[in-house]
Design a protein around this motif. Structure first.
Motif, PDB file in Angstrom:
ATOM      1  N   UNK A  23      10.794  74.422  39.543  1.00  0.00           N
ATOM      2  CA  UNK A  23      12.172  73.643  39.352  1.00  0.00           C
ATOM      3  C   UNK A  23      13.358  74.292  40.424  1.00  0.00           C
ATOM      4  N   UNK A  24      14.340  73.732  40.889  1.00  0.00           N
ATOM      5  CA  UNK A  24      15.302  74.388  41.741  1.00  0.00           C
ATOM      6  C   UNK A  24      16.430  74.575  40.631  1.00  0.00           C
ATOM      7  N   UNK A  25      16.574  73.846  39.516  1.00  0.00           N
ATOM      8  CA  UNK A  25      17.707  73.843  38.505  1.00  0.00           C
ATOM      9  C   UNK A  25      16.623  73.659  37.261  1.00  0.00           C
ATOM     10  N   UNK A  26      16.988  74.618  36.209  1.00  0.00           N
ATOM     11  CA  UNK A  26      16.432  74.554  34.919  1.00  0.00           C
ATOM     12  C   UNK A  26      17.624  74.444  33.847  1.00  0.00           C
ATOM     13  N   UNK A  27      17.630  73.453  32.909  1.00  0.00           N
ATOM     14  CA  UNK A  27      18.863  73.246  31.833  1.00  0.00           C
ATOM     15  C   UNK A  27      18.011  73.602  30.786  1.00  0.00           C
ATOM     16  N   UNK A  28      18.225  74.754  30.137  1.00  0.00           N
ATOM     17  CA  UNK A  28      17.830  75.269  28.855  1.00  0.00           C
ATOM     18  C   UNK A  28      18.526  74.676  27.768  1.00  0.00           C
ATOM     19  N   UNK A  29      18.215  73.895  26.814  1.00  0.00           N
ATOM     20  CA  UNK A  29      18.666  73.335  25.635  1.00  0.00           C
ATOM     21  C   UNK A  29      18.087  74.026  24.377  1.00  0.00           C
ATOM     22  N   UNK A  30      18.992  75.019  23.717  1.00  0.00           N
ATOM     23  CA  UNK A  30      18.483  75.621  22.683  1.00  0.00           C
ATOM     24  C   UNK A  30      17.066  76.495  22.696  1.00  0.00           C
ATOM     25  N   UNK A  31      17.054  77.051  23.904  1.00  0.00           N
ATOM     26  CA  UNK A  31      15.734  78.032  23.926  1.00  0.00           C
ATOM     27  C   UNK A  31      16.205  79.258  24.393  1.00  0.00           C
ATOM     28  N   UNK A  32      15.498  80.288  23.692  1.00  0.00           N
ATOM     29  CA  UNK A  32      15.853  81.656  23.660  1.00  0.00           C
ATOM     30  C   UNK A  32      14.793  82.439  24.719  1.00  0.00           C
ATOM     31  N   UNK A  33      13.999  81.663  25.306  1.00  0.00           N
ATOM     32  CA  UNK A  33      13.079  82.287  26.277  1.00  0.00           C
ATOM     33  C   UNK A  33      12.136  83.619  25.894  1.00  0.00           C
ATOM     34  N   UNK A  34      11.381  83.211  24.878  1.00  0.00           N
ATOM     35  CA  UNK A  34      10.284  84.091  24.232  1.00  0.00           C
ATOM     36  C   UNK A  34       9.406  84.383  25.188  1.00  0.00           C
ATOM     37  N   UNK A  35       8.613  85.750  25.104  1.00  0.00           N
ATOM     38  CA  UNK A  35       7.565  85.820  26.170  1.00  0.00           C
ATOM     39  C   UNK A  35       6.642  84.815  26.300  1.00  0.00           C
ATOM     40  N   UNK A  36       6.176  84.351  24.991  1.00  0.00           N
ATOM     41  CA  UNK A  36       5.203  83.191  25.045  1.00  0.00           C
ATOM     42  C   UNK A  36       5.481  81.888  25.774  1.00  0.00           C
ATOM     43  N   UNK A  37       6.749  81.629  25.617  1.00  0.00           N
ATOM     44  CA  UNK A  37       7.292  80.374  26.307  1.00  0.00           C
ATOM     45  C   UNK A  37       7.675  80.525  27.697  1.00  0.00           C
ATOM     46  N   UNK A  38       8.028  81.759  28.078  1.00  0.00           N
ATOM     47  CA  UNK A  38       8.515  82.127  29.541  1.00  0.00           C
ATOM     48  C   UNK A  38       7.167  82.732  30.068  1.00  0.00           C
TER      49      UNK A  38
END
Length: 600
Positions: free
Chosen positions: A276-291
């Motif tokens: 993606x060239x733009x990511x819009x994160x909604x209520x996500x804290x970017x844990x290591x397993x998700x990221x």
């Protein structure tokens, strides 16, 4: 009213809308428990077999319904058994009201039975401070009404989370003339709206994007933002990926849904989100397993991608990725504001550019289906971990609620089991304790009695909360438990083999004789608890048996034999896990991935 401390707590809980309390009695809390039998403070009490399960039950109740439940224990070991449950709620921003007993105020510090006092007198609340939004200690009976409305305000306002109220034994029995303050007059009205300038910047960035992705986290579910999120994705042609806790924010049969991201995300979720060239994160804290441990190109690429980060907690903005636009506000109203800012003409111009991108999304989803189908539709025995999930989806109602335990089942459910509505996929997120799903399923069923509720767990996970079969039967809670028996902690074994080439203490085997695999007869154990139970070893019996379990109207368990060597989900992302120095080959692969991490 003249009320004892126990009556104040019980009456406040009832007036504040709490419908159930779960826990285990003990000498340090029985005066408060007695108040649950009095008129005006009578609340059904669910006796669990382990105090940790009481918190997990309240956790599942909220995730399914959006309404808080209470849990309560005595002092000492009963209280300390709640820490894993409270930490799970705290990590995933789940409100749960926990009230415990405490040493009498005139005895604290003397080392009374079950008191922690060697470093600080009555030190237990010092422990819960680390796993709750706030821990309260009552010092007088007449301050309890104030503590109760403050605790509910803290629990439900802003970024939600669990609270702990400790009521010493003498304060439970003492009485005072008090007023239970109406909660509506002590809570904030409305939600946090976004800054208009931030909305304008986010809108412009989305309209300029060629390959936009909306990444939905658990905050999108708790904010009830699913309708606005789906409408925005459709208006601008954005793909939607999810974290574990965001699964269900968009119906997973929607053409723009690409599944989960992360180490055990879908291949299409990771591929499209990473590109993606733009990511819009909604209520996500970017844990290591998700990221994918922030490895560039595995799940996310920021930079060169640009990030719009919407979160209710400023602490999360910029924590792991630099943001182009950071918005501290409620997810639903923020998405609605962005939607309103995009005219139909602007949307039409954007959609005219989407033909290639939408074709790429469709192709990536087809590739993932081709990868998944052989495991999901396999007829081999013992089963793959995906086959029972495919069978369950075939017979379960569209609005049924599935709870995923930890380990391989957690990843397999995330990848394999599509959900179509918010609050129908419940899992313990990144804290991921074993023993969560079974009691959480009981809470979810209490909250949503007209919905089908199924907990999917491995045998190791299940045995950590095995005694709650008694809770289900005694209280007539007709949840279903699908136990994938692969005779060990296969998620751990898989990781050990990958990162070290061998495994230790992760298989259940006889340690004498020939070392044959060990397994309890789980279905028979469930029957001995008084449950309906079946053991399935043939593919042709799966759908039929699962339907019987769902239709029986009683607590039910289905044990399925699952292969040790085909037990896990697909690993489509990356996990930062180092190997010991004496594993040269594994260290070399780790160093290559570590060099691509972007979180610093």
């Amino acid at each position: 009213m003249r009320l004892t401390g126990g009556q104040i707590v019980a009456r406040a809980l009832k007036e504040y809308g709490v419908e159930y309390v779960a826990g285990v009695p003990g000498h340090g809390i029985w005066s408060l428990f007695d108040a649950f039998l009095a008129e005006g403070s009578d609340i059904p009490f669910i006796q669990v077999m382990h105090e940790q399960s009481a918190v997990h039950m309240a956790d599942g109740y909220f995730r399914a319904s959006g309404k808080p439940m209470a849990c309560s224990t005595s002092i000492g070991p009963g209280a300390t058994n709640t820490i894993i449950g409270l930490a799970t709620c705290y990590t995933d921003s789940i409100p749960a009201f926990y009230v415990s007993g405490g040493p009498a105020t005139h005895m604290k510090g003397h080392g009374v039975m079950q008191e922690l006092e060697r470093q600080q007198e009555n030190a237990f609340p010092r422990i819960t401070e680390q796993v709750t939004k706030r821990a309260y200690k009552a010092g007088r009976v007449d301050e309890l009404p104030f503590i109760m409305h403050r605790a509910f305000n803290t629990m439900l306002s802003g970024r939600p989370g669990p609270v702990h109220v400790e009521v010493p034994m003498d304060i439970q029995t003492a009485a005072a003339d008090v007023t239970i303050h109406p909660l509506a007059q002590r809570m904030a009205v409305g939600v946090a709206y976004p800054d208009p300038i931030a909305v304008e910047r986010a809108t412009a960035l989305l309209l300029s994007a060629e390959r936009p992705v909306i990444l939905a986290g658990g905050g999108a579910i708790s904010a009830n933002a699913s309708l606005a999120l789906t409408a925005l994705a459709e208006k601008i042609g954005a793909a939607v990926s999810t974290t574990w806790n965001g699964k269900g924010a968009i119906s997973e049969d929607h053409p723009l849904s690409i599944g989960a991201i992360g180490q055990t995300g879908t291949s299409c979720g990771n591929k499209i989100t990473a590109g993606a060239d733009v990511v819009m994160s909604v209520g996500c804290r970017f844990t290591d397993w998700s990221a994918s441990s922030y490895r560039k190109g595995a799940s996310i690429s920021i930079p060169p991608g640009k990030l719009i980060h919407i979160d209710l907690d400023h602490h999360e903005i910029g924590k792991n990725y630099a943001t182009e636009v950071g918005i501290v506000a409620d997810a639903r109203v923020t998405l609605e504001a962005i939607l309103a800012a995009i005219s139909d003409q602007q949307a039409a111009r954007v959609m005219n550019r989407r033909e290639r991108y939408l074709a790429d999304i469709h192709a990536a989803k087809a590739e993932w289906e081709a990868m998944l189908a052989p495991r999901r539709d396999s007829h081999e025995s013992p089963f793959t971990s995906q086959r029972p999930l495919g069978a369950l989806r075939n017979v379960m109602a569209r609005d049924g609620i599935i709870l995923a335990g930890s380990g391989n089942t957690q990843g397999a459910v995330k990848q394999t089991f599509p959900v179509y509505e918010p609050r129908t996929h419940l899992t313990s997120g990144s804290f991921s304790p074993m023993g969560w799903a079974v009691p959480a399923a009981l809470g979810a069923k209490l909250a949503m009695p007209d919905r089908q509720v199924v907990a999917v767990v491995g045998d190791g996970d299940f045995m950590m909360s095995l005694p709650e079969m008694a809770t289900a039967v005694m209280n007539g809670i007709p949840a279903v438990f699908l136990v994938q028996n692969n005779r060990g902690y296969m998620s751990i074994r898989g990781g050990q083999r990958k990162f070290m080439g061998r495994h230790v203490a992760s298989e259940f085997n006889y340690h004498k004789g020939n070392g044959e695999p060990y397994s309890a007869n789980i279905a028979e154990v469930a029957r001995n608890f008084g449950m309906e139970a079946w053991k399935v070893e043939e593919s042709g019996q799966l759908e039929k048996t699962l339907k019987m379990a769902l239709d029986c109207g009683a607590p039910a368990l289905v044990e399925v034999t699952t292969s040790r060597d085909a037990a896990g989900p697909f690993v489509t992302g990356w996990w930062d896990f180092p190997s010991p120095e004496y594993y040269d080959k594994e260290q070399e692969a780790y160093a290559e991935g570590r060099a691509l991490e972007q979180h610093l």
